[in-house]
Design an enzyme around this catalytic site. Structure first.
Site, mmCIF file in Angstrom:
data_model
loop_
_atom_site.group_PDB
_atom_site.id
_atom_site.type_symbol
_atom_site.label_atom_id
_atom_site.label_comp_id
_atom_site.label_asym_id
_atom_site.label_seq_id
_atom_site.Cartn_x
_atom_site.Cartn_y
_atom_site.Cartn_z
ATOM 1 N N LYS A 100 35.678 107.725 59.743
ATOM 2 C CA LYS A 100 34.878 108.039 58.544
ATOM 3 C C LYS A 100 33.572 108.716 58.958
ATOM 4 O O LYS A 100 33.117 108.571 60.112
ATOM 5 C CB LYS A 100 34.561 106.791 57.714
ATOM 6 C CG LYS A 100 33.738 105.699 58.420
ATOM 7 C CD LYS A 100 32.230 105.887 58.335
ATOM 8 C CE LYS A 100 31.477 104.834 59.136
ATOM 9 N NZ LYS A 100 30.222 105.228 59.689
ATOM 10 N N ASP B 166 32.505 97.751 57.533
ATOM 11 C CA ASP B 166 33.186 99.033 57.304
ATOM 12 C C ASP B 166 34.701 98.870 57.135
ATOM 13 O O ASP B 166 35.387 99.822 56.765
ATOM 14 C CB ASP B 166 32.954 99.993 58.494
ATOM 15 C CG ASP B 166 31.569 100.632 58.452
ATOM 16 O OD1 ASP B 166 30.930 100.619 57.381
ATOM 17 O OD2 ASP B 166 31.145 101.151 59.500
HETATM 18 P P1 ATP Z 1 30.593 101.843 63.241
HETATM 19 O O1 ATP Z 1 30.591 103.276 62.783
HETATM 20 O O2 ATP Z 1 31.506 100.936 62.425
HETATM 21 O O3 ATP Z 1 29.239 101.257 63.470
HETATM 22 P P2 ATP Z 1 31.160 102.838 65.844
HETATM 23 O O4 ATP Z 1 32.070 103.980 65.542
HETATM 24 O O5 ATP Z 1 29.727 103.175 66.077
HETATM 25 O O6 ATP Z 1 31.289 101.788 64.684
HETATM 26 P P3 ATP Z 1 33.110 101.682 67.571
HETATM 27 O O7 ATP Z 1 33.818 102.883 68.110
HETATM 28 O O8 ATP Z 1 33.806 100.880 66.553
HETATM 29 O O9 ATP Z 1 31.644 102.061 67.086
HETATM 30 O O10 ATP Z 1 32.749 100.787 68.863
HETATM 31 C C1 ATP Z 1 31.679 99.883 68.885
HETATM 32 C C2 ATP Z 1 31.934 98.858 69.995
HETATM 33 O O11 ATP Z 1 33.028 98.044 69.601
HETATM 34 C C3 ATP Z 1 32.305 99.491 71.320
HETATM 35 O O12 ATP Z 1 31.302 99.171 72.242
HETATM 36 C C4 ATP Z 1 33.637 98.880 71.720
HETATM 37 O O13 ATP Z 1 33.591 98.336 73.010
HETATM 38 C C5 ATP Z 1 33.882 97.766 70.725
HETATM 39 N N1 ATP Z 1 35.279 97.737 70.191
HETATM 40 C C6 ATP Z 1 35.981 96.651 69.887
HETATM 41 N N2 ATP Z 1 37.196 96.970 69.395
HETATM 42 C C7 ATP Z 1 37.276 98.303 69.381
HETATM 43 C C8 ATP Z 1 38.281 99.221 68.976
HETATM 44 N N3 ATP Z 1 39.478 98.834 68.510
HETATM 45 N N4 ATP Z 1 37.992 100.544 69.067
HETATM 46 C C9 ATP Z 1 36.776 100.950 69.513
HETATM 47 N N5 ATP Z 1 35.796 100.117 69.935
HETATM 48 C C10 ATP Z 1 36.040 98.800 69.863
#
Ligand code: ATP
Length: 312
Positions: free
Chosen positions: A11, A141
């Site tokens: 997203k 989210d």
């Molecule tokens: P958001 O936009 O919801 O804040 P994000 O895109 O910034 O999330 P993610 O890619 O979801 O961040 O990753 C955040 C942290 O979550 C990472 O440091 C990762 O180690 C951990 N994590 C746990 N499960 C997952 C997963 N299935 N995919 C990606 N990261 C994950």
């Protein structure tokens, strides 16, 4: 029992306003969220044993109980113990294409895919609202990642109101491979710098324009949507990460409406055709010839979690 292969979309935030703090430590938000077709693939296979196994090809993604997709399976196993006992465990394989720690809800959409997939695999017949409830227990989210499309999201982000679908929009995403931003850090820093007594400072309130954005989306007014993009977290992330500011400036310099998504560091720019999006990518590559900078062209989509295939 069937195996499922699911496509789980990322997203972007077209709008993110922090209204104030909450007693539970989170923040009240007003957001406009949009699914894009940059997506991970999640494969679910039934296991003979009562175990949850997880594999992922990305070195920064945990492969144990800390993975949000694992947590989603554990939550379903706990709440539907009869189905778990009857059908057995599940093997989850995540093929990561969504960059990690990027503000694109990569982990949340993986969790959403597992909830949707296990609902099918265990024949639970939960509706979207029920799935979104379980999603809200995993992260703010996740309910949006189950619903997908174009949504107004309020409270912590889990209260969703559908907005008219924005089809045929293209988006260029840019992220430095070596850079990731902690969502917790971004919100905490914003709270310290911009919130007084838990509510947003008055001068800041005057800058925001959620109603105008909702109206622009209702009228599918592309130019206005571009002008009204807004993200409070830019105020703390951009000063800390000058290269992200530079990328944002380059997008603006090309005449594109650009903004950081979520807590960053991904920056996106809207484009009205694939050709224009590709031109933006080429121009950015010339302006910032840094091998650490990754660029993607993606398209808005009205679905978030999609079953790609299933096999007996
Ligand atoms: P958001 O936009 O919801 O804040 P994000 O895109 O910034 O999330 P993610 O890619 O979801 O961040 O990753 C955040 C942290 O979550 C990472 O440091 C990762 O180690 C951990 N994590 C746990 N499960 C997952 C997963 N299935 N995919 C990606 N990261 C994950």
């Amino acid at each position: 029992m069937q195996s499922y292969s699911l496509i789980a979309s990322a997203k972007i935030n077209l709008y993110l306003e922090i209204i104030g703090t909450r007693p539970d430590g989170y923040h009240n938000l007003a957001m406009v969220l949009q699914s894009i077709d940059l997506a991970d693939q999640i494969d679910l296979h039934p296991l003979q044993t009562n175990a949850i196994c997880l594999h992922c090809d990305h070195p920064e993604v945990p492969q144990d109980h800390n993975n949000l997709a694992y947590k989603a399976a554990a939550l379903m196993a706990k709440n539907f113990s009869d189905a778990f006992a009857k059908f057995g465990g599940v093997d989850i394989t995540i093929q990561k294409r969504i960059p990690v720690g990027a503000g694109l809800a990569g982990g949340s959409t993986n969790a959403a895919a597992v909830l949707v997939g296990l609902n099918l695999m265990w024949d639970l017949k939960l509706n979207d609202k029920q799935l979104q409830y379980f999603g809200s227990l995993l992260g703010s989210d996740v309910p949006f990642c189950i619903a997908g499309g174009t949504m107004l999201a309020t409270v912590k982000g889990e209260y969703l109101s559908p907005l008219p679908a924005l089809d045929n929009y293209y988006v260029v995403l840019g992220k430095y491979r070596s850079l990731s931003v902690s969502t917790a850090w971004a919100y905490q820093t914003f709270r310290h710098q911009y919130l007084r007594d838990g509510v947003t400072r008055e001068h800041h309130q005057q800058e925001v324009h959620l109603e105008k954005m909702v109206s622009a989306i209702a009228h599918r007014n592309e130019r206005q949507i571009g002008q009204l993009l807004y993200n409070d977290l830019e105020r703390v992330v951009l000063p800390q990460y000058p290269q992200v500011q530079r990328l944002r400036d380059e997008f603006q310099g090309l005449g594109c409406a650009g903004m950081m998504s979520g807590s960053g560091p991904t920056v996106f720019a809207l484009a009205n055709s694939q050709t224009q999006a590709q031109q933006v990518v080429e121009s950015i590559k010339i302006a910032i010839p840094d091998p650490d900078l990754e660029l993607w062209v993606s398209q808005f989509t009205s679905s978030s979690i999609r079953v790609a295939s299933f096999t007996k």
